[in-house]
Design a protein around this motif. Sequence first.
Motif, PDB file in Angstrom:
ATOM      1  N   ASP A  70      -3.477  10.662  -6.230  1.00 31.94           N
ATOM      2  CA  ASP A  70      -4.459  10.057  -5.332  1.00 31.94           C
ATOM      3  C   ASP A  70      -4.021  10.290  -3.885  1.00 31.94           C
ATOM      4  O   ASP A  70      -3.073   9.647  -3.416  1.00 31.94           O
ATOM      5  CB  ASP A  70      -4.580   8.566  -5.612  1.00 31.94           C
ATOM      6  CG  ASP A  70      -5.531   7.865  -4.651  1.00 31.94           C
ATOM      7  OD1 ASP A  70      -6.333   8.563  -3.997  1.00 31.94           O
ATOM      8  OD2 ASP A  70      -5.470   6.626  -4.547  1.00 31.94           O
ATOM      9  N   ASN A 128       4.985   6.370  -5.880  1.00 30.05           N
ATOM     10  CA  ASN A 128       4.910   7.000  -4.566  1.00 30.05           C
ATOM     11  C   ASN A 128       5.389   8.448  -4.661  1.00 30.05           C
ATOM     12  O   ASN A 128       6.496   8.715  -5.133  1.00 30.05           O
ATOM     13  CB  ASN A 128       5.772   6.223  -3.569  1.00 30.05           C
ATOM     14  CG  ASN A 128       5.646   6.745  -2.161  1.00 30.05           C
ATOM     15  OD1 ASN A 128       6.073   7.838  -1.848  1.00 30.05           O
ATOM     16  ND2 ASN A 128       5.056   5.934  -1.293  1.00 30.05           N
ATOM     17  N   ASP A 138      -5.399   9.376  -1.168  1.00 30.48           N
ATOM     18  CA  ASP A 138      -5.657   8.233  -0.289  1.00 30.48           C
ATOM     19  C   ASP A 138      -4.490   7.263  -0.247  1.00 30.48           C
ATOM     20  O   ASP A 138      -4.269   6.591   0.763  1.00 30.48           O
ATOM     21  CB  ASP A 138      -6.921   7.498  -0.734  1.00 30.48           C
ATOM     22  CG  ASP A 138      -8.187   8.213  -0.308  1.00 30.48           C
ATOM     23  OD1 ASP A 138      -8.087   9.199   0.456  1.00 30.48           O
ATOM     24  OD2 ASP A 138      -9.277   7.810  -0.735  1.00 30.48           O
ATOM     25  N   THR A 139      -3.770   7.136  -1.339  1.00 31.57           N
ATOM     26  CA  THR A 139      -2.642   6.197  -1.403  1.00 31.57           C
ATOM     27  C   THR A 139      -1.290   6.895  -1.480  1.00 31.57           C
ATOM     28  O   THR A 139      -0.258   6.243  -1.342  1.00 31.57           O
ATOM     29  CB  THR A 139      -2.767   5.273  -2.626  1.00 31.57           C
ATOM     30  OG1 THR A 139      -2.708   6.063  -3.827  1.00 31.57           O
ATOM     31  CG2 THR A 139      -4.061   4.493  -2.593  1.00 31.57           C
ATOM     32  N   GLU A 157       4.778   1.491  -7.196  1.00 33.89           N
ATOM     33  CA  GLU A 157       3.994   0.635  -6.306  1.00 33.89           C
ATOM     34  C   GLU A 157       2.896  -0.128  -7.040  1.00 33.89           C
ATOM     35  O   GLU A 157       2.423  -1.155  -6.551  1.00 33.89           O
ATOM     36  CB  GLU A 157       3.383   1.486  -5.187  1.00 33.89           C
ATOM     37  CG  GLU A 157       4.443   2.094  -4.273  1.00 33.89           C
ATOM     38  CD  GLU A 157       3.880   2.926  -3.151  1.00 33.89           C
ATOM     39  OE1 GLU A 157       4.593   3.089  -2.137  1.00 33.89           O
ATOM     40  OE2 GLU A 157       2.741   3.410  -3.274  1.00 33.89           O
ATOM     41  N   PRO A 205       0.819  -1.208   0.000  1.00 35.45           N
ATOM     42  CA  PRO A 205       0.000   0.000   0.000  1.00 35.45           C
ATOM     43  C   PRO A 205       0.850   1.254   0.000  1.00 35.45           C
ATOM     44  O   PRO A 205       1.938   1.291   0.570  1.00 35.45           O
ATOM     45  CB  PRO A 205      -0.801  -0.124   1.303  1.00 35.45           C
ATOM     46  CG  PRO A 205       0.078  -0.929   2.206  1.00 35.45           C
ATOM     47  CD  PRO A 205       0.800  -1.899   1.316  1.00 35.45           C
ATOM     48  N   GLY A 206       0.347   2.301  -0.643  1.00 37.42           N
ATOM     49  CA  GLY A 206       0.994   3.602  -0.566  1.00 37.42           C
ATOM     50  C   GLY A 206       0.662   4.262   0.765  1.00 37.42           C
ATOM     51  O   GLY A 206       0.011   3.693   1.637  1.00 37.42           O
ATOM     52  N   HIS A 207       1.135   5.490   0.937  1.00 37.19           N
ATOM     53  CA  HIS A 207       0.919   6.219   2.175  1.00 37.19           C
ATOM     54  C   HIS A 207       0.171   7.501   1.859  1.00 37.19           C
ATOM     55  O   HIS A 207       0.622   8.291   1.037  1.00 37.19           O
ATOM     56  CB  HIS A 207       2.253   6.520   2.854  1.00 37.19           C
ATOM     57  CG  HIS A 207       3.048   5.282   3.155  1.00 37.19           C
ATOM     58  ND1 HIS A 207       2.725   4.425   4.180  1.00 37.19           N
ATOM     59  CD2 HIS A 207       4.129   4.753   2.538  1.00 37.19           C
ATOM     60  CE1 HIS A 207       3.587   3.418   4.193  1.00 37.19           C
ATOM     61  NE2 HIS A 207       4.444   3.592   3.202  1.00 37.19           N
ATOM     62  N   PRO A 208      -0.974   7.721   2.523  1.00 36.56           N
ATOM     63  CA  PRO A 208      -1.746   8.925   2.233  1.00 36.56           C
ATOM     64  C   PRO A 208      -0.910  10.184   2.423  1.00 36.56           C
ATOM     65  O   PRO A 208      -0.086  10.272   3.334  1.00 36.56           O
ATOM     66  CB  PRO A 208      -2.889   8.849   3.250  1.00 36.56           C
ATOM     67  CG  PRO A 208      -3.018   7.394   3.577  1.00 36.56           C
ATOM     68  CD  PRO A 208      -1.622   6.860   3.516  1.00 36.56           C
ATOM     69  N   ARG A 265      -0.103   8.175  -4.208  1.00 33.89           N
ATOM     70  CA  ARG A 265       0.495   7.787  -5.491  1.00 33.89           C
ATOM     71  C   ARG A 265       0.125   8.764  -6.604  1.00 33.89           C
ATOM     72  O   ARG A 265      -1.016   9.219  -6.691  1.00 33.89           O
ATOM     73  CB  ARG A 265       0.018   6.390  -5.906  1.00 33.89           C
ATOM     74  CG  ARG A 265       0.507   5.285  -5.001  1.00 33.89           C
ATOM     75  CD  ARG A 265      -0.151   3.953  -5.327  1.00 33.89           C
ATOM     76  NE  ARG A 265       0.287   2.915  -4.393  1.00 33.89           N
ATOM     77  CZ  ARG A 265      -0.465   1.909  -3.969  1.00 33.89           C
ATOM     78  NH1 ARG A 265      -1.719   1.805  -4.391  1.00 33.89           N
ATOM     79  NH2 ARG A 265       0.020   1.025  -3.126  1.00 33.89           N
ATOM     80  N   THR A 322      -7.176   1.781  -8.012  1.00 32.47           N
ATOM     81  CA  THR A 322      -5.899   2.410  -7.681  1.00 32.47           C
ATOM     82  C   THR A 322      -4.900   1.443  -7.055  1.00 32.47           C
ATOM     83  O   THR A 322      -3.709   1.733  -7.017  1.00 32.47           O
ATOM     84  CB  THR A 322      -6.106   3.594  -6.728  1.00 32.47           C
ATOM     85  OG1 THR A 322      -6.823   3.153  -5.564  1.00 32.47           O
ATOM     86  CG2 THR A 322      -6.874   4.708  -7.406  1.00 32.47           C
ATOM     87  N   ASP A 323      -5.357   0.282  -6.569  1.00 33.00           N
ATOM     88  CA  ASP A 323      -4.407  -0.713  -6.065  1.00 33.00           C
ATOM     89  C   ASP A 323      -4.030  -1.732  -7.133  1.00 33.00           C
ATOM     90  O   ASP A 323      -3.272  -2.673  -6.868  1.00 33.00           O
ATOM     91  CB  ASP A 323      -4.946  -1.413  -4.814  1.00 33.00           C
ATOM     92  CG  ASP A 323      -6.222  -2.210  -5.058  1.00 33.00           C
ATOM     93  OD1 ASP A 323      -6.686  -2.293  -6.227  1.00 33.00           O
ATOM     94  OD2 ASP A 323      -6.780  -2.750  -4.081  1.00 33.00           O
TER      95      ASP A 323
END
Length: 453
Positions: free
Chosen positions: A141, A164, A143-144, A171, A34-37, A146, A222-223
């Motif tokens: 995005d 990222n 939320d992620t 990612e 997962p990315g980081h918000p 990214r 998005t994932d």
Amino acid sequence: MSLAVLTLAVAALDGAATASAAHHPRAARIVAGPGHPAPVFAVDWPTYHRDNTRHGTAPGLPRVGALSVAWRAPLDGAVYGQPLVIGGRVIAATEHDTVYALSVASGTVQWSTNLGSPVPLSSLPCGNIDPLGITGTPVYDPDTGRVFVVAETNGGNHDLVGVNVTTGAVEVRVPVEPPMGDPLAHQQRGALTLLGGRVYVPYGGLLGDCGSYIGSVVSVRTDGSGPVQSYAVPTTREGGIWAPAGGVVDQDRLLFAVGNGESSTAFDGSDSVLALSPELGRVDFFAPSTWADDNARDLDLGSASPTLVGPYVLTAGKRGTGYVLRHDSLGGVGGEVAQASMCRSFGGSAVDDDGTVYLPCTDGTRAIAVDAAGSPTVRWHAAVAARGSPAVGGGAVWVVDYDAGTLYALDPASGQVLAQVAVGTAPHFASPTLARQRAFVGTMAGVTAVNGA
């Protein structure tokens, strides 16, 4: 968080990013954790024209003053997509398939990530971009954390890549080929749209309309997981969805402008404005009564994205006629509320807080007012023949004369020039980013930042 309605956060992005490079075999779908918000602020610019309405208005920008170049960042290729600004970073993607994060303050490279080898023009059936790499405007995005781009790589492959924003690490990487025709004949020029946890990718053809291509929209989570969804214009060939502003979000629908198809006898869904559901089903459309003649003469409506203005949609293309539509019922063939002679329009419009539309025209910007009954009026024609896609902020309309390499700030009341500065030759239809008290322009050599915004 959906960019259709931006949620503005209150903490700052910090920390310097490190250089990163990644390229993965496209045989496998890759989702690397997962990315980081990371938040989006009112002074940021996370998608084409700042948000999913594509109004291109920058809130809180200081009143325009004398313009000067703050910095120039030479990169490894032309920047066709509009630069994004996220926190202290300018995100730019090049035709050499490289994504950069630059310092807003200085233009220094914080990280760069190369996504593969772009397609040389000699390998394409036609076209005018050499090489062909990342052309459409990316989307961020929050939320992620990214930034998403579509990279075209040698052989005509199209991959959606999630990078990222802090580190430049790849990612997510997912093939997003157009659903019909020859992938090599398709060009991804329209801006990406983020809505409901999915990224929407429009496709058109190459300059010259060669080969087997059919306009389409593809969407992916998005994932990177789950099925790839798609819509293709129901035509035998062409019908490209290539306007630089990409999809315009109208409540729970996405609006796309479509270029001409080949039919001049039976309506084939081309030369139109489409309303698509989030699942990419067609739920409404408009086409001018002249669609057959438009198709026959390459006068497609799809050279400029539709514009939301109050309860209406304004759309104009190569013919020079502007059409006003009801946003909740586009009208089908010939179902416009009103039409008027405006200009040959290419690119993306901007909309001021008072509802004035600034239309990109081949002979200079037009200011268009649409009254309560849907009747359009041309208020002014700009004093300079800058053909770029306008943006609005700081008491000015900003437009690039991309061939001459000049950024203009125009008086929104008259179209007269308030200020100007040389930024360098820019790609066709270039539009300035207005963020963090500066203007940023993607050029044929990189990015130029301008003080005075």
